[in-house]
Design a protein around this motif. Structure first.
Motif, PDB file in Angstrom:
ATOM      1  N   ALA A 244       0.836  -1.205   0.000  1.00 17.01           N
ATOM      2  CA  ALA A 244       0.000   0.000   0.000  1.00 17.01           C
ATOM      3  C   ALA A 244       0.870   1.253   0.000  1.00 17.01           C
ATOM      4  CB  ALA A 244      -0.927  -0.006   1.209  1.00 17.01           C
ATOM      5  N   ASN A 245       0.698   2.081  -1.015  1.00 16.61           N
ATOM      6  CA  ASN A 245       1.472   3.317  -1.117  1.00 16.61           C
ATOM      7  C   ASN A 245       1.133   4.275   0.014  1.00 16.61           C
ATOM      8  OD1 ASN A 245       2.136   6.134  -2.133  1.00 16.61           O
ATOM      9  ND2 ASN A 245       3.000   4.902  -3.786  1.00 16.61           N
ATOM     10  N   ASP A 246      -0.152   4.357   0.380  1.00 18.30           N
ATOM     11  CA  ASP A 246      -0.551   5.301   1.421  1.00 18.30           C
ATOM     12  C   ASP A 246      -0.129   4.856   2.815  1.00 18.30           C
ATOM     13  OD1 ASP A 246      -2.294   3.178   1.468  1.00 18.30           O
ATOM     14  OD2 ASP A 246      -4.091   4.376   1.804  1.00 18.30           O
ATOM     15  N   LEU A 247       0.397   3.633   2.934  1.00 17.43           N
ATOM     16  CA  LEU A 247       0.923   3.145   4.210  1.00 17.43           C
ATOM     17  C   LEU A 247       2.447   3.046   4.182  1.00 17.43           C
ATOM     18  CD1 LEU A 247      -1.663   0.325   5.075  1.00 17.43           C
ATOM     19  CD2 LEU A 247      -1.589   2.679   5.934  1.00 17.43           C
ATOM     20  N   ALA A 248       3.069   3.704   3.198  1.00 18.44           N
ATOM     21  CA  ALA A 248       4.535   3.709   3.066  1.00 18.44           C
ATOM     22  C   ALA A 248       5.080   2.292   2.949  1.00 18.44           C
ATOM     23  CB  ALA A 248       5.191   4.449   4.234  1.00 18.44           C
ATOM     24  N   GLY A 249       4.471   1.516   2.035  1.00 16.13           N
ATOM     25  CA  GLY A 249       4.892   0.137   1.842  1.00 16.13           C
ATOM     26  C   GLY A 249       6.214   0.017   1.105  1.00 16.13           C
ATOM     27  N   GLY A 250       6.571  -1.220   0.805  1.00 20.90           N
ATOM     28  CA  GLY A 250       7.826  -1.491   0.116  1.00 20.90           C
ATOM     29  C   GLY A 250       8.873  -2.068   1.047  1.00 20.90           C
ATOM     30  N   GLY A 251       9.951  -2.554   0.448  1.00 17.56           N
ATOM     31  CA  GLY A 251      10.978  -3.230   1.218  1.00 17.56           C
ATOM     32  C   GLY A 251      11.917  -2.317   1.977  1.00 17.56           C
ATOM     33  N   ILE A 252      12.238  -1.145   1.419  1.00 19.45           N
ATOM     34  CA  ILE A 252      13.244  -0.292   2.043  1.00 19.45           C
ATOM     35  C   ILE A 252      12.841   0.096   3.459  1.00 19.45           C
ATOM     36  CG2 ILE A 252      14.405   1.945   1.928  1.00 19.45           C
ATOM     37  CD1 ILE A 252      14.368   1.727  -1.105  1.00 19.45           C
ATOM     38  N   LEU A 253      11.587   0.532   3.632  1.00 17.31           N
ATOM     39  CA  LEU A 253      11.147   0.947   4.961  1.00 17.31           C
ATOM     40  C   LEU A 253      10.642  -0.214   5.808  1.00 17.31           C
ATOM     41  CD1 LEU A 253       9.392   4.413   4.509  1.00 17.31           C
ATOM     42  CD2 LEU A 253      11.780   3.865   5.003  1.00 17.31           C
ATOM     43  N   ASP A 254      10.514  -1.404   5.227  1.00 22.27           N
ATOM     44  CA  ASP A 254      10.074  -2.550   6.025  1.00 22.27           C
ATOM     45  C   ASP A 254      11.261  -3.357   6.529  1.00 22.27           C
ATOM     46  OD1 ASP A 254       7.785  -4.271   6.991  1.00 22.27           O
ATOM     47  OD2 ASP A 254       8.909  -5.741   5.823  1.00 22.27           O
ATOM     48  N   VAL A 255      12.113  -3.823   5.628  1.00 23.39           N
ATOM     49  CA  VAL A 255      13.241  -4.661   6.038  1.00 23.39           C
ATOM     50  C   VAL A 255      14.592  -4.090   5.616  1.00 23.39           C
ATOM     51  CG1 VAL A 255      11.950  -6.807   6.193  1.00 23.39           C
ATOM     52  CG2 VAL A 255      12.864  -6.099   3.980  1.00 23.39           C
ATOM     53  N   GLY A 256      14.598  -2.962   4.917  1.00 25.54           N
ATOM     54  CA  GLY A 256      15.868  -2.366   4.512  1.00 25.54           C
ATOM     55  C   GLY A 256      16.702  -1.880   5.682  1.00 25.54           C
ATOM     56  N   GLY A 257      16.046  -1.552   6.783  1.00 27.27           N
ATOM     57  CA  GLY A 257      16.779  -1.070   7.948  1.00 27.27           C
ATOM     58  C   GLY A 257      17.689  -2.116   8.568  1.00 27.27           C
ATOM     59  N   TYR A 258      17.352  -3.400   8.404  1.00 28.29           N
ATOM     60  CA  TYR A 258      18.183  -4.461   8.988  1.00 28.29           C
ATOM     61  C   TYR A 258      19.573  -4.499   8.353  1.00 28.29           C
ATOM     62  CZ  TYR A 258      13.937  -6.274  11.233  1.00 28.29           C
ATOM     63  OH  TYR A 258      12.806  -6.411  11.990  1.00 28.29           O
ATOM     64  N   PRO A 259      19.679  -4.650   7.039  1.00 25.65           N
ATOM     65  CA  PRO A 259      21.024  -4.656   6.455  1.00 25.65           C
ATOM     66  C   PRO A 259      21.740  -3.318   6.591  1.00 25.65           C
ATOM     67  CG  PRO A 259      19.344  -4.716   4.727  1.00 25.65           C
ATOM     68  CD  PRO A 259      18.642  -4.944   6.014  1.00 25.65           C
ATOM     69  N   VAL A 260      20.999  -2.207   6.519  1.00 24.61           N
ATOM     70  CA  VAL A 260      21.648  -0.899   6.645  1.00 24.61           C
ATOM     71  C   VAL A 260      22.231  -0.718   8.043  1.00 24.61           C
ATOM     72  CG1 VAL A 260      21.230   1.594   6.745  1.00 24.61           C
ATOM     73  CG2 VAL A 260      20.349   0.260   4.830  1.00 24.61           C
ATOM     74  N   SER A 261      21.452  -1.041   9.075  1.00 23.43           N
ATOM     75  CA  SER A 261      21.966  -0.873  10.437  1.00 23.43           C
ATOM     76  C   SER A 261      23.145  -1.805  10.692  1.00 23.43           C
ATOM     77  CB  SER A 261      20.859  -1.113  11.464  1.00 23.43           C
ATOM     78  OG  SER A 261      20.400  -2.451  11.424  1.00 23.43           O
ATOM     79  N   MET A 262      23.114  -2.996  10.095  1.00 26.29           N
ATOM     80  CA  MET A 262      24.202  -3.945  10.308  1.00 26.29           C
ATOM     81  C   MET A 262      25.501  -3.459   9.673  1.00 26.29           C
ATOM     82  SD  MET A 262      25.453  -6.589  11.638  1.00 26.29           S
ATOM     83  CE  MET A 262      24.045  -7.474  12.318  1.00 26.29           C
ATOM     84  N   VAL A 263      25.440  -2.970   8.437  1.00 25.82           N
ATOM     85  CA  VAL A 263      26.687  -2.525   7.804  1.00 25.82           C
ATOM     86  C   VAL A 263      27.220  -1.267   8.483  1.00 25.82           C
ATOM     87  CG1 VAL A 263      26.076  -3.597   5.604  1.00 25.82           C
ATOM     88  CG2 VAL A 263      25.538  -1.175   5.969  1.00 25.82           C
ATOM     89  N   ARG A 264      26.332  -0.420   9.010  1.00 27.92           N
ATOM     90  CA  ARG A 264      26.787   0.750   9.761  1.00 27.92           C
ATOM     91  C   ARG A 264      27.467   0.320  11.059  1.00 27.92           C
ATOM     92  NH1 ARG A 264      23.186   3.418  11.845  1.00 27.92           N
ATOM     93  NH2 ARG A 264      24.176   5.473  11.985  1.00 27.92           N
ATOM     94  N   LEU A 265      26.941  -0.745  11.684  1.00 24.70           N
ATOM     95  CA  LEU A 265      27.553  -1.276  12.904  1.00 24.70           C
ATOM     96  C   LEU A 265      28.947  -1.828  12.619  1.00 24.70           C
ATOM     97  CD1 LEU A 265      27.303  -2.248  15.916  1.00 24.70           C
ATOM     98  CD2 LEU A 265      26.358  -4.372  14.988  1.00 24.70           C
ATOM     99  N   ILE A 266      29.070  -2.641  11.560  1.00 25.68           N
ATOM    100  CA  ILE A 266      30.356  -3.258  11.243  1.00 25.68           C
ATOM    101  C   ILE A 266      31.379  -2.206  10.816  1.00 25.68           C
ATOM    102  CG2 ILE A 266      31.532  -4.920   9.766  1.00 25.68           C
ATOM    103  CD1 ILE A 266      29.612  -6.129  11.848  1.00 25.68           C
ATOM    104  N   ALA A 267      30.961  -1.268   9.975  1.00 27.75           N
ATOM    105  CA  ALA A 267      31.882  -0.209   9.544  1.00 27.75           C
ATOM    106  C   ALA A 267      32.326   0.637  10.730  1.00 27.75           C
ATOM    107  CB  ALA A 267      31.218   0.663   8.478  1.00 27.75           C
TER     108      ALA A 267
END
Length: 273
Positions: free
Chosen positions: A25-48
């Protein structure tokens, strides 16, 4: 050895396109980036960050690409992050595509792999977590994460410890406020790179405040004074336009400033020190 590259993914496949589902749902800010994209992003920021001796690291470059589906949300997406010092990270996420969901850390003397890295351990169908250390010569050492508690119980315990200690955020390696906001900024840069702007974020639909109510005028919290040559009184405080990266982030502060009585804005293109 020295860390040179990190790869991290979190992707799954929904059974079918369901426009009413929150993930599509577009009006619920759907999609992968805001649903599960935070997991890999937070992990690589932690490792770096760990590689630099810091709790986390902020990328100085973010480039992304994505497939935007029927409802305009990202169904699968990838991004490349560059960190000061030279570490390059590749992250990907998806809601319509299964991925291997493995964290890979590549260094000058081998690599580390962590399957389903967001669990680490805990009570789940695939058993306890593990960390695989693979040397440059192919030798492999598997470290078992002997943690049988469910991952959510670890979060509850961490929150309880913080509350009892009088803290308002987690202690490292838990995510504090600055770390969380840093991840959100990367997700916004990722969305901007792929051209993902939700309908609710577009200025043409923002006739009310972001909370949905009409904008109020006549506030007196910020005083006003006259400026010679200017007919209309100006607020004694000016608001600069330095870092509004999205319409929604700008509207929150701009509306609050106006409702408090502010009407003087500094729109200089470049700020100097």
């Amino acid at each position: 050895g020295e860390i040179r590259m990190i790869k991290s993914s979190f992707g799954f496949a929904m059974p079918d396109f369901m426009p009413e589902h929150r993930l599509y749902a577009n009006d619920l800010a759907g999609g992968g980036i805001l649903d599960v994209g935070g997991y890999p992003v937070s992990m690589v920021r932690l490792i770096a960050g760990a590689a630099a001796g810091e709790p986390f690291a902020e990328p100085d470059k973010v480039a992304g690409i994505a497939h935007l589906g029927q409802s305009g949300v990202d169904e699968w997406a990838s991004a490349v992050l560059h960190f000061p010092g030279g570490i390059v990270a590749e992250v990907s996420c998806s809601i319509s595509l299964n991925q291997d969901n493995v964290l890979r850390i590549f260094g000058t003397k081998g690599r580390i792999e962590v399957p389903d890295f967001w669990f680490a351990g805990g009570d789940r169908d695939v058993g306890l977590g593990r960390i695989d250390v693979i040397g440059a010569d192919g030798t492999r050492e598997t470290i078992s994460v002997n943690e049988k508690r469910h991952v959510y119980s670890c979060e509850v315990d961490a929150a309880g410890e913080a509350i009892r200690a009088g803290r308002q955020e987690f202690a490292w390696p838990g995510m504090g406020w600055a770390d969380s906001l840093g991840t959100l900024r990367v997700l916004d840069r990722w969305r901007a790179a792929v051209g993902l702007e939700y309908e609710i974020e577009k200025a043409s639909l923002r006739t009310n405040t972001i909370s949905g109510r009409p904008l109020r005028s006549g506030g007196t919290a910020i005083g006003k004074r006259t400026i010679p040559g200017v007919a209309k009184p100006a607020s004694v405080v000016a608001l600069g336009f330095e870092d509004f990266r999205t319409f929604s982030s700008g509207s929150i502060l701009l509306d609050a400033f106006f409702e408090a009585g502010g009407n003087l804005f500094d729109t200089g293109y470049v700020y100097g020190g």
